[in-house]
Design an enzyme around this catalytic site. Sequence first.
Site, PDB file in Angstrom:
ATOM      1  N   CYS A 211     -14.162  -9.213  38.186  1.00 38.89           N
ATOM      2  CA  CYS A 211     -13.963  -7.982  37.423  1.00 38.89           C
ATOM      3  C   CYS A 211     -14.445  -6.762  38.216  1.00 38.89           C
ATOM      4  O   CYS A 211     -15.292  -6.875  39.097  1.00 38.89           O
ATOM      5  CB  CYS A 211     -14.759  -8.045  36.136  1.00 38.89           C
TER       6      CYS A 211
ATOM      7  N   ARG B  66     -10.229  -7.062  44.123  1.00 33.18           N
ATOM      8  CA  ARG B  66     -11.189  -8.045  43.629  1.00 33.18           C
ATOM      9  C   ARG B  66     -10.511  -9.110  42.770  1.00 33.18           C
ATOM     10  O   ARG B  66     -11.094 -10.164  42.512  1.00 33.18           O
ATOM     11  CB  ARG B  66     -12.284  -7.350  42.814  1.00 33.18           C
TER      12      ARG B  66
ATOM     13  N   TRP C 146     -11.154 -10.210  35.138  1.00 32.38           N
ATOM     14  CA  TRP C 146     -10.681 -11.474  35.697  1.00 32.38           C
ATOM     15  C   TRP C 146     -11.152 -12.529  34.710  1.00 32.38           C
ATOM     16  O   TRP C 146     -12.349 -12.780  34.582  1.00 32.38           O
ATOM     17  CB  TRP C 146     -11.300 -11.677  37.080  1.00 32.38           C
TER      18      TRP C 146
ATOM     19  N   ASN D 270     -19.287  -7.016  33.827  1.00 32.07           N
ATOM     20  CA  ASN D 270     -18.978  -8.034  34.846  1.00 32.07           C
ATOM     21  C   ASN D 270     -20.049  -9.105  34.738  1.00 32.07           C
ATOM     22  O   ASN D 270     -21.233  -8.774  34.571  1.00 32.07           O
ATOM     23  CB  ASN D 270     -19.067  -7.457  36.263  1.00 32.07           C
ATOM     24  N   GLY D 271     -19.671 -10.366  34.910  1.00 24.68           N
ATOM     25  CA  GLY D 271     -20.661 -11.435  34.874  1.00 24.68           C
ATOM     26  C   GLY D 271     -20.402 -12.378  33.711  1.00 24.68           C
ATOM     27  O   GLY D 271     -19.337 -12.346  33.090  1.00 24.68           O
TER      28      GLY D 271
ATOM     29  N   GLU E  28      -9.702 -23.654  58.111  1.00 24.74           N
ATOM     30  CA  GLU E  28      -9.490 -22.241  57.797  1.00 24.74           C
ATOM     31  C   GLU E  28      -7.997 -21.898  57.783  1.00 24.74           C
ATOM     32  O   GLU E  28      -7.518 -21.183  56.907  1.00 24.74           O
ATOM     33  CB  GLU E  28     -10.260 -21.364  58.800  1.00 24.74           C
TER      34      GLU E  28
ATOM     35  N   LYS F 136      -6.116 -20.475  54.476  1.00 21.71           N
ATOM     36  CA  LYS F 136      -5.414 -19.182  54.519  1.00 21.71           C
ATOM     37  C   LYS F 136      -4.002 -19.344  53.986  1.00 21.71           C
ATOM     38  O   LYS F 136      -3.525 -18.568  53.181  1.00 21.71           O
ATOM     39  CB  LYS F 136      -5.386 -18.703  55.976  1.00 21.71           C
TER      40      LYS F 136
ATOM     41  N   GLU G  53      -3.882 -20.250  50.050  1.00 22.89           N
ATOM     42  CA  GLU G  53      -4.320 -19.246  49.077  1.00 22.89           C
ATOM     43  C   GLU G  53      -3.324 -18.095  48.921  1.00 22.89           C
ATOM     44  O   GLU G  53      -3.232 -17.516  47.850  1.00 22.89           O
ATOM     45  CB  GLU G  53      -5.735 -18.722  49.365  1.00 22.89           C
TER      46      GLU G  53
ATOM     47  N   HIS H 197      -6.097 -43.177  58.637  1.00 24.35           N
ATOM     48  CA  HIS H 197      -6.891 -43.903  57.637  1.00 24.35           C
ATOM     49  C   HIS H 197      -6.394 -43.626  56.219  1.00 24.35           C
ATOM     50  O   HIS H 197      -7.152 -43.743  55.270  1.00 24.35           O
ATOM     51  CB  HIS H 197      -8.375 -43.568  57.795  1.00 24.35           C
TER      52      HIS H 197
ATOM     53  N   LYS I 204     -11.715 -11.431  45.009  1.00 23.93           N
ATOM     54  CA  LYS I 204     -12.313 -11.173  46.320  1.00 23.93           C
ATOM     55  C   LYS I 204     -13.771 -11.588  46.359  1.00 23.93           C
ATOM     56  O   LYS I 204     -14.249 -12.165  47.319  1.00 23.93           O
ATOM     57  CB  LYS I 204     -12.171  -9.679  46.655  1.00 23.93           C
TER      58      LYS I 204
HETATM   59  O1  M6R Z   1     -17.843 -13.058  50.014  1.00 23.94           O
HETATM   60  P1  M6R Z   1     -17.990 -14.444  50.540  1.00 23.94           P
HETATM   61  O2  M6R Z   1     -17.823 -14.543  51.998  1.00 23.94           O
HETATM   62  O3  M6R Z   1     -19.260 -15.123  50.067  1.00 23.94           O
HETATM   63  O4  M6R Z   1     -16.788 -15.251  49.876  1.00 23.94           O
HETATM   64  C1  M6R Z   1     -16.650 -16.619  50.053  1.00 23.94           C
HETATM   65  C2  M6R Z   1     -15.278 -17.090  49.621  1.00 23.94           C
HETATM   66  O5  M6R Z   1     -15.069 -16.817  48.271  1.00 23.94           O
HETATM   67  C3  M6R Z   1     -14.161 -16.448  50.445  1.00 23.94           C
HETATM   68  O6  M6R Z   1     -14.325 -16.650  51.803  1.00 23.94           O
HETATM   69  C4  M6R Z   1     -12.789 -17.017  50.010  1.00 23.94           C
HETATM   70  O7  M6R Z   1     -12.694 -18.356  50.375  1.00 23.94           O
HETATM   71  C5  M6R Z   1     -11.650 -16.195  50.611  1.00 23.94           C
HETATM   72  N1  M6R Z   1     -10.656 -15.945  49.620  1.00 23.94           N
HETATM   73  C6  M6R Z   1     -10.950 -16.869  51.707  1.00 23.94           C
HETATM   74  O8  M6R Z   1      -9.923 -16.121  52.248  1.00 23.94           O
END
Ligand code: M6R
Length: 607
Positions: A2, A27, A75, A99-100, A480, A484, A487, A503, A602
Amino acid sequence: MCGIVGYVGSKNSTDVLVDGLRKLEYRGYDSAGIAVFEDGRIKIEKSKGRLDDLENKMGLYNRPNGHCGIGHTRWATHGEPSDVNSHPHGNERISIVHNGIIENYLQIKEKLESKGYVFESETDTESIAKLLDYYYHGDPIETIRRVLGTIEGSYALGILFRDFPDRIFAVRKESPLIVGVGKDENFIASDVPAIIKYTKDYYLLEENEIALLTEQEVKILDIDGEPIQKELHTANWDIEAAEKGGYPHFMIKEIHEQPTAIKNTVSPRIQNGLPNLGLENLTDERLASFDRIHIVACGTAMHAGMVGKYVIERLARVPVEVEVASEFRYRDPILGKNDLAVIISQSGETADTLAALRLAKERGVHTLAVVNVVGSSIAREADSVCYTWAGPEIAVASTKAYSVQLSVMYLLAFQLALVRKTVEPDQIQTLCSQLLDIPAQLEKLLHEVEDECQYYASKFQNAKDLFFIGRGVDYALSLEGSLKLKEISYIHSEAYAAGELKHGTISLITDDIPVIALATQKALYEKTISNIKEVKARGAKVLLVCREDSNLAGELSEYLIKIPLIPDILMPMLSIAPLQLFAYYTSVLRGCDVDKPRNLAKSVTVE
Ligand code: M6R
């Protein structure tokens, strides 16, 4: 997660709030709303969907007209995205954005229902709004204090009281909130981009502090209601950094910002050819003395830690464990007093990562935070901090933050190797100079492979499943690359240590299944080639990312990306680039919302 914006000043607050919320869109959110003082009354407008839906709903005639208000992008956690679950919550007497997560909201709800309150939404937030209403007898500060004593969980709150027009009250716990200070106008926001257009100056609100904002003044009170003096921070970047600057998406802009981000992060930390992280509270003697290192993080940051493990263990010969924070925090990890916990986070606010940091600290372990957002909770709570200098990262998919986290992993490995005397200083010097060369090499590579990546993305864009394979650091990088892609393009993808395929997973490899194989490590090249042959024999279509001098490359794969020759250990600094570009163009070609992928946020400030 949020987003919160609050504004008091002479401008039209609806315009400022919607504008600020747009800057927080990255976010992630699924509904939006605002509450504004209009002629002494609080007018609330909210809507499921995007900010444009809110704008459309308000139209010209319902658009609140005033100079003070609070806004929110939600969110969904408790209750589906809907108009009624959107914030602000409350009524025309007291209105809040939150937020929270409030953990004891059901108890509060039950208690208030027994007093005759009727709840409309499924949210935890409504319990705070009703509780404020219940406790309120004319003194906002006293009311807020009572509410803070009752609610459990995490929160950043912006609050309006009808009896105190053109004033904003704000508090926070475990969820970030800043108070922006302008000329004849003041702000609250969950992140700097929301207010940077208007002011660069802000206070970081701490837990148990209450902020009170009017057009002319910001007062910060402690929990006893006593005014306190706080340090004013100034953001060291400007509005351009938070704009697309001619690129179609933030993600591609941020991919191209990597060379500069790496340079900014690395250059100041190499002095006389040798690494110097300049860590407060961590002398070289102490660094040399650690028995074990725990790297804890989430998502992409954890993947940077995976590369860190290979590099630190190889160079400094100290055992490194890497773990996702949500597992680490609940499994009662075995931590020694002589261990070091390295906590990696772009935002510095990720709830699980913050909890992991606190756990390590409680157990007497020295914590070193590698963080991008200056003054964030993780940065403030860690024993030592190493900032990455990527600048604001807006796209949900992390790219430049990953590269700078990798850079810090290398610097840490170099410094550990130096102080532990596991590598000769002249070799470390060579590695440092090679790391300093990376920005220029990366810049060149990005330009050279961008079209190829776009073309390969067009070949694989309709895949339903896709596999990434690699060995050693290439495996860490595969994780990674796969994250990427999935997502932002919503293609199911998995990363495997290349030797592990046989395996079980190889049963999924059939005709035309795309496999992205990473083979940048000389020592592992032949082994990886065998694994590539195994998938090819089952009909896979292979995109191979390999060293420039690789033999056989053309025979093994349909598609090829060659990485310039740099030492094997540094390869991830370059080979990540085609994986990011491939994911980006696949997402674009599939018509996905590249910068704001569905269901993602985010900064994940809830568990
Ligand atoms: O802000 P942070 O680096 O702690 O966030 C960690 C993950 O939420 C963040 O890297 C997430 O996996 C990204 N969406 C990846 O692109």
